[in-house]
Design a protein around this motif. Sequence first.
Motif, short mmCIF file in Angstrom:
data_model
loop_
_atom_site.label_atom_id
_atom_site.label_comp_id
_atom_site.label_asym_id
_atom_site.label_seq_id
_atom_site.Cartn_x
_atom_site.Cartn_y
_atom_site.Cartn_z
N VAL A 131 -4.63 -20.74 3.59
CA VAL A 131 -4.00 -19.99 3.97
C VAL A 131 -3.66 -18.29 3.02
N GLU A 132 -3.84 -17.60 3.92
CA GLU A 132 -4.15 -15.89 3.37
C GLU A 132 -2.72 -15.57 3.81
N VAL A 133 -2.83 -14.26 2.72
CA VAL A 133 -1.22 -13.42 2.97
C VAL A 133 -1.97 -11.71 2.48
N ILE A 134 -1.57 -11.35 3.14
CA ILE A 134 -1.97 -9.28 3.32
C ILE A 134 -0.92 -8.56 2.42
N ASP A 135 -2.17 -7.47 1.72
CA ASP A 135 -0.92 -6.71 0.72
C ASP A 135 -0.22 -6.16 1.46
N GLU A 136 1.00 -6.08 1.63
CA GLU A 136 2.06 -5.31 2.58
C GLU A 136 2.02 -3.08 1.93
N ASN A 137 1.45 -2.11 3.01
CA ASN A 137 1.36 -1.20 2.23
C ASN A 137 3.37 -0.03 1.34
N ASN A 138 3.00 -0.84 0.42
CA ASN A 138 4.26 -1.06 -0.10
C ASN A 138 5.23 0.82 -0.23
N PHE A 139 4.06 1.18 -1.42
CA PHE A 139 4.26 2.10 -2.15
C PHE A 139 3.35 3.33 -1.01
N PRO A 140 3.99 5.14 -0.81
CA PRO A 140 3.24 6.09 -0.53
C PRO A 140 2.74 6.27 -1.99
#
Length: 193
Positions: free
Chosen positions: A84-93
Amino acid sequence: YHPAPLSEKAPTDMFVVEISALYKLPVSYSIASGDEKGYFIIHSSSGIIRTGKNLEVEDFPVNFKVRATDSSNAAIFNEVEVKVEVIDENNFPPVFPSSLLEERLAEHLPATQIVQLKAQDNDTGRNGFLTYGILNGHGLKFRINETTGILYSTAPFDYEEEPTEYQVVVYAEDDGIPEKRRGYCTVVIKITD
């Protein structure tokens, strides 16, 4: 089994994948090894794996083994690997250290470097990869190197003939998924006599 990557924001109890063993008798499914942090739970009779808690992107990918056991004889079993892989979300501008800068530029200078702008983005990978641009270039009097963030004038200015102050709005944009995020900085450029 290699299911579609999950978002790091995936809620608890979200469907991940269904494991299915071919066997003439009912089997019991369990996670045998590899999921030490307890991210996943498996339904013992259906083989459906769900998230068991919030996912921490730095712990992934996780490879774990699922065991299918003969319901009446624990000595008869088989195992399969699940990745299982997890995508790093774009949390910060992107963020500039200051949203307003003031620079001086002498008149009659040929095209010249004015200032190097540098934004920070706390995301990793492409979510933190920045490119720079200008929102308003005042008729192409200014340009920015999209990689280095260096702001340039493109021609000489005349203190007597032109405005003596320009407000150039610069942005830094990340290469985020699913959407790109921007941060802004206004550079006030004062032309000196």
